[in-house]
Motif scaffolding. Structure first.
Motif, short mmCIF file in Angstrom:
data_model
loop_
_atom_site.label_atom_id
_atom_site.label_comp_id
_atom_site.label_asym_id
_atom_site.label_seq_id
_atom_site.Cartn_x
_atom_site.Cartn_y
_atom_site.Cartn_z
N ARG A 282 0.84 -1.20 0.00
CA ARG A 282 0.00 0.00 0.00
C ARG A 282 0.87 1.25 0.00
O ARG A 282 0.62 2.20 -0.76
N ALA A 283 1.89 1.27 0.84
CA ALA A 283 2.78 2.44 0.89
C ALA A 283 3.47 2.66 -0.45
O ALA A 283 3.55 3.79 -0.94
N ARG A 284 3.96 1.60 -1.05
CA ARG A 284 4.65 1.73 -2.33
C ARG A 284 3.71 2.25 -3.41
O ARG A 284 4.07 3.13 -4.20
N LEU A 285 2.50 1.71 -3.46
CA LEU A 285 1.56 2.10 -4.51
C LEU A 285 1.05 3.53 -4.32
O LEU A 285 0.87 4.27 -5.29
N GLU A 288 4.02 5.76 -5.27
CA GLU A 288 4.20 5.73 -6.73
C GLU A 288 3.18 6.64 -7.42
O GLU A 288 3.53 7.43 -8.31
N ALA A 289 1.92 6.51 -7.01
CA ALA A 289 0.87 7.36 -7.61
C ALA A 289 1.13 8.84 -7.31
O ALA A 289 0.96 9.70 -8.18
N ALA A 290 1.55 9.13 -6.09
CA ALA A 290 1.85 10.52 -5.73
C ALA A 290 3.01 11.07 -6.54
O ALA A 290 2.98 12.21 -7.01
N ALA A 291 4.06 10.26 -6.71
CA ALA A 291 5.21 10.71 -7.49
C ALA A 291 4.83 10.98 -8.94
O ALA A 291 5.29 11.96 -9.55
N ASP A 292 3.98 10.12 -9.50
CA ASP A 292 3.50 10.37 -10.86
C ASP A 292 2.78 11.71 -10.95
O ASP A 292 2.96 12.47 -11.91
N GLN A 293 1.95 12.00 -9.95
CA GLN A 293 1.21 13.26 -9.94
C GLN A 293 2.15 14.45 -9.78
O GLN A 293 1.98 15.48 -10.44
N VAL A 294 3.15 14.32 -8.92
CA VAL A 294 4.10 15.41 -8.72
C VAL A 294 4.84 15.72 -10.01
O VAL A 294 4.99 16.89 -10.40
N MET A 295 5.31 14.70 -10.69
CA MET A 295 6.02 14.94 -11.95
C MET A 295 5.11 15.60 -12.99
O MET A 295 5.52 16.53 -13.69
#
Length: 350
Positions: A282-285, A288-295
C-alpha cells in the motif's frame, strides 16, 4: 571464510543521529563535493549509521533515505542498497561488515541471470557461479549481498567480497538515460567465494523483507520531494492561478504519501515481527501514484524552461520514472487486492 578482517565498531540497532544532524551532514557533503558526491563520502562520514527497520525508529531511517533521494536519485539507489545490505546482515546474523565497506544488494531474479551456490566444507562458505543482473553500483562497491539458488533448487542469500579473481564487473546490461549514474550492470561470478546468509528461503521469509520494500517507497518519496521543492521555489512569486493550482495538487499528493509512510513506520515499529506485505504494498503504490502526480503537475506548472536549463531538476525528472519502475505496477495492485478480499469487515473504517 571471513568477509574481511576489520569489523565495524558495534552499533546500537535502535540508535542513530537525529534527522536534523543527518540532513546537516548531507548538506555539508553536498556543498563540499557537489555533483561528484558518492556513496563513499556518505559511508566515510557515518551517514549510513541508520536505525534498523522495525527497531523503533523506522521513520528516522526513512527520513534519511528520503533526504538523500531528494538530492540525487542515482545516489540513493546505491545508498539504499548499501543500508539494506547492512540490515540484512544484522537480521540474518551474517559476518560483520568491514569498516568503511560499501555494499550492494543484488536480489533481482530474471530467469536468464541466476546464480548457482555450491557448498564448500561444512560451514556457511560457498562457491558462486553465474551472472547477476541489475547490479547497481557494481564498480564502486566493495561487497554485496546476492541472491542465488543452492543445489536443491532452494533460494538463498550470500555475502560476497568483490575484490577477488572470481568476480567480473562488466559494462553490459545498462543503457538507461534516467538513473544512468547508478550503473546497474551485469556481474559475472566464476567459482567466487561467498558466505551463505541464514537458511534457504530466509530472504523473503524474514520480516525485514517487507520493511525494506516499504523503505524503497521512502526513496521514491524523496525523489518526488526534490521535484516538488524545485516547483515551489520557482513559483514563489507566481501570480498565475493555473501554476498555483498545480502547486496545490502537488501538496495534496505529497501530503497523502507522507501520511501513509508515517503510519506504515509506526505500525512496523509497533509490530516488528508481523507480516508487513499489505502495509508495504500500500505504501509503495500510494507513493508511486503521488510521485506520478508530482512529476505531471511540476512539468505543467513550470513549462519547458527548467527541463532544459535546470540540470538538477531535469535529471530528477528523467531519473524518477526509471526508479519507479522498480514497482511491479498492476501485479502489486493485484496482490494488494487479493489481501483486500480476505480483510475483515470494517477494514477501511476510520
Amino acid at each position: 571464510m571471513r568477509i574481511a578482517s576489520a569489523p565495524l565498531p558495534d552499533r546500537d540497532p535502535a540508535s542513530a543521529g537525529n534527522t536534523a544532524s543527518t540532513s546537516g551532514g548531507l548538506a555539508a557533503l553536498h556543498e563540499a563535493h557537489g555533483r561528484s558526491l558518492a556513496l563513499a563520502h556518505l559511508v566515510a562520514d557515518g551517514l549510513d549509521d541508520l536505525p534498523l527497520p522495525g527497531a523503533g525508529q523506522t521513520l528516522a531511517r526513512w527520513r534519511a533515505l528520503a533526504a538523500v533521494a531528494a538530492l540525487d536519485l542515482s545516489l540513493i539507489k546505491l545508498f539504499e542498497g548499501h543500508t539494506d545490505a547492512l540490515a540484512i546482515l544484522a537480521e540474518l546474523g551474517g559476518p560483520p561488515a568491514p569498516a568503511g565497506s560499501r555494499w550492494g544488494t543484488w536480489c533481482a531474479e530474471p530467469p536468464d541471470a541466476r546464480l548457482a551456490f555450491r557448498p564448500e566444507g561444512n560451514g556457511q562458505e560457498i562457491r558462486i557461479d553465474g551472472t547477476k543482473a541489475w547490479c547497481s553500483g557494481a564498480a564502486s562497491v566493495t561487497h554485496a549481498v546476492v541472491s542465488g539458488w543452492n543445489e536443491a533448487g532452494e533460494p538463498c542469500l550470500a555475502a560476497v567480497a568483490m575484490a577477488q579473481e572470481g568476480v567480473n564487473v562488466t559494462d553490459q546490461g545498462w543503457q538507461a538515460v534516467g538513473m544512468a549514474a547508478s550503473h546497474s550492470v551485469d556481474v559475472r561470478f566464476a567459482d567466487a567465494r561467498g558466505v551463505q546468509l541464514g537458511a534457504p528461503g530466509d530472504y523473503t521469509r524474514r520480516p525485514g523483507f517487507w520493511h525494506g520494500g516499504a523503505g524503497i517507497a521512502a526513496c521514491w518519496y524523496g525523489g518526488a520531494l526534490g521535484i516538488a521543492n524545485t516547483a515551489r521555489e520557482l513559483s514563489r512569486a507566481a501570480k498565475d492561478a493555473h501554476r498555483l493550482a498545480h502547486l496545490g495538487a502537488i501538496d495534496v499528493a505529497m501530503g497523502s504519501a507522507a501520511a501513509v509512510l508515517r503510519e506504515a513506520a509506526t505500525i512496523i515499529d509497533a509490530q516488528p515481527g508481523a507480516n508487513a506485505q499489505a502495509l508495504a504494498l500500500r505504501a509503495r503504490l500510494v507513493v508511486e501514484a503521488a510521485a506520478d502526480q508530482v512529476m505531471r503537475h511540476a512539468g505543467r506548472a513550470l513549462g519547458a524552461g527548467p527541463l532544459c536549463r535546470n540540470e538538477r531538476f531535469a535529471r530528477a525528472m528523467a531519473d524518477l520514472p526509471v526508479y519507479l519502475r522498480q514497482s511491479h505496477a498492476e501485479r502489486d495492485l493485484a496482490a494488494l487486492g487479493q489481501g483486500v478480499t480476505e480483510a475483515p469487515p470494517g477494514a477501511w473504517l476510520l
